[in-house]
Design an enzyme around this catalytic site. Structure first.
Site, PDB file in Angstrom:
ATOM      1  N   SER A 104       0.820  -1.215   0.000  1.00 45.09           N
ATOM      2  CA  SER A 104       0.000   0.000   0.000  1.00 45.09           C
ATOM      3  C   SER A 104       0.853   1.263   0.000  1.00 45.09           C
ATOM      4  CB  SER A 104      -0.964  -0.048   1.192  1.00 45.09           C
ATOM      5  OG  SER A 104      -1.909   0.977   1.136  1.00 45.09           O
ATOM      6  N   ASP A 241      -2.437   6.150  -3.494  1.00 46.52           N
ATOM      7  CA  ASP A 241      -1.272   5.575  -2.815  1.00 46.52           C
ATOM      8  C   ASP A 241      -0.733   4.448  -3.691  1.00 46.52           C
ATOM      9  OD1 ASP A 241      -3.426   3.890  -2.441  1.00 46.52           O
ATOM     10  OD2 ASP A 241      -2.835   3.261  -0.436  1.00 46.52           O
ATOM     11  N   ASP A 243      -0.945   1.211  -3.972  1.00 47.05           N
ATOM     12  CA  ASP A 243      -1.797   0.183  -4.572  1.00 47.05           C
ATOM     13  C   ASP A 243      -3.143   0.734  -5.012  1.00 47.05           C
ATOM     14  OD1 ASP A 243      -2.931   0.507  -2.030  1.00 47.05           O
ATOM     15  OD2 ASP A 243      -3.460  -1.616  -1.860  1.00 47.05           O
ATOM     16  N   ASP A 245      -5.777   1.994  -3.524  1.00 43.81           N
ATOM     17  CA  ASP A 245      -7.067   1.830  -2.854  1.00 43.81           C
ATOM     18  C   ASP A 245      -7.441   3.087  -2.062  1.00 43.81           C
ATOM     19  OD1 ASP A 245      -5.280   1.575  -0.738  1.00 43.81           O
ATOM     20  OD2 ASP A 245      -6.141  -0.298   0.041  1.00 43.81           O
TER      21      ASP A 245
END
Length: 447
Positions: A104, A241, A243, A245
């Protein structure tokens, strides 16, 4: 030894905490546990595997694929895609299991592994515990034609982008947007989706090299985005960010728009369209009091959960709500996604600007963020935070002082020996003063 799975999968320093053997063993254990739970009943199991562009994701992906195939699971490699895209494709491709490799918003040396079930939702704690318990157990691996086969999935990016675009109520024609992809998983997808939605797009943080993910860019470093928005005279900036999400934003004047403000804007859009289930939004206890006041004035109920997007999602699914999220930028639109989706959120935020023909600066004024001060008090006995009479009395006194224009939240850390003291008030000086005073009580009462 503590629980291997955290609130968002298994995460740690790649090749030290999260090693190739561990990734392989986790994949084998997941396949075995899900098979024993009946998830593969009557058919040959299929898994999809995606990753963000971290260098360590290359060898960890190979380990995950090897583990799944050795356990008799056919594998579709998705390549570099956002976490929500992997969740979406797990469901759309009717896969039995989805695996995402990402840490992340963490720096490049870290990595993580998370599993999705057949519908694209994160696995419940009970299944994660069973997977962890199955690590290292003896088993009889399949042989011959029962081993899994591996192939690359073609057209995955196009499927995901087409899905994102299908959710938009209006075109983004005429809008100029700076897109910061954090040198992460959305570097191809997010600019492509915005352009095809009609926006003029300037990209930053969209040249991943495996080592620069989240480095001075993305939703945790918004200064570069604000500067680019001003430089290009853009209507707004969107930041994901690593990843993708999460989504945060910057207005045309360079002001940050956080997750609470994004939720407020989108909640009003859904309510006006008659699509906000039970006229309710699910948020965490960390959401700003200004958000809750704005929602109350708009006739929208706010349900609070513990910190963590998985708890927001659990509440939404349990009670039939379709919208929620966190101040950090995890926004969950269950009508369109099974998890927080930063690209989807950014598109819908810009659609609100286009539909209302008002600037993001104006839309963000739907709520007034009250000053919020957070102090982490370390080295105390956090287990007594909820039972100390001295601390309870100090909190009650502070709450009486703040009245309806402030609040206090005392929260033991879930992972460290510390207690978090959060205070909101009408002014920053008052919030800081009350927070310092309560922190002193925590240090003495919980020593």
């Amino acid at each position: 030894m503590g629980r291997l799975f955290g609130t968002d999968g298994v995460r740690g320093l790649a090749n030290r905490d999260l090693t190739a053997p561990l990734a392989m063993d986790l994949s084998v254990a997941a396949a075995r546990v899900l098979g024993e739970a009946g998830a593969f009943e009557g058919h040959r199991p299929v898994a999809v595997v995606g990753r963000d562009p971290r260098a360590s994701g290359e060898f960890l992906e190979a380990a995950v694929v090897a583990g799944l195939a050795s356990a008799g699971v056919d594998v579709l490699r998705l390549g570099v895609l956002p976490t929500p895209a992997v969740a979406f494709l797990t469901s759309t491709l009717d896969a039995d299991l989805g695996v995402m490799l990402s840490a992340s918003h963490n720096p490049a040396p870290d990595n993580g592994l998370k599993f999705f079930d057949r519908g694209g939702h994160k696995l419940p704690d009970e299944l994660e515990d069973r997977i962890e318990a199955a690590l290292g157990q003896e088993w009889q691996p399949p042989t011959g034609d029962r081993v899994g086969r591996v192939r690359d999935a073609h057209g995955a990016v196009e499927q995901y982008v087409a899905h994102l675009l299908s959710t938009l109520p209006v075109s983004l024609d005429g809008l100029r947007v700076v897109m910061d992809c954090a040198n992460g998983a959305s570097s191809d997808v997010a600019p492509e989706a915005l352009r095809r939605a009609g926006a003029e797009v300037i990209t930053i943080g969209a040249a991943p090299d495996g080592l620069n993910i989240n480095s001075g860019c993305g939703s945790t470093h918004l200064d570069a985005l604000a500067a680019a928005v001003r430089e290009h005279n853009a209507d707004a900036g969107i930041a994901n960010d690593g990843d993708a999400d999460r989504c945060l934003a910057v207005t045309g004047s360079g002001e940050v728009v956080d997750g609470d403000q994004i939720m407020a804007i989108l909640a009003l859009e859904l309510k006006e369209a008659g699509r906000l289930a039970s006229e309710t939004v699910v948020a965490t206890v960390m959401s700003n009091l200004g958000f809750k006041i704005a929602m109350r004035e708009a006739g929208i109920t706010v349900i609070e959960t513990a910190v963590g997007d998985r708890y927001v999602l659990e509440s939404m699914k349990e009670h039939g709500y379709n919208f929620g999220g966190e101040q950090s930028g995890h926004v969950i639109m269950l009508d369109h996604a099974s998890t927080g989706d930063g690209v989807l959120t950014g598109l819908h935020l810009m659609a609100a600007v286009a539909r209302r023909k008002r600037s993001l600066d104006e839309l963000a004024k739907v709520m007034t963020r009250l000053p919020q001060v957070l102090i982490n008090v370390k080295g105390v006995d956090k287990s007594r935070a909820g039972t100390s009479p001295e601390l309870a009395a100090a909190v009650a006194s502070a709450e009486a002082e703040l009245g309806e224009t402030g609040r206090v939240l005392i929260r033991p850390s879930g992972t460290e020996p510390m207690v978090r003291v959060m205070v909101e008030a009408a002014s920053h000086d008052q919030a800081a003063s009350v927070a310092e005073r309560l922190s002193d009580v925590v240090r003495t009462a919980l020593a």
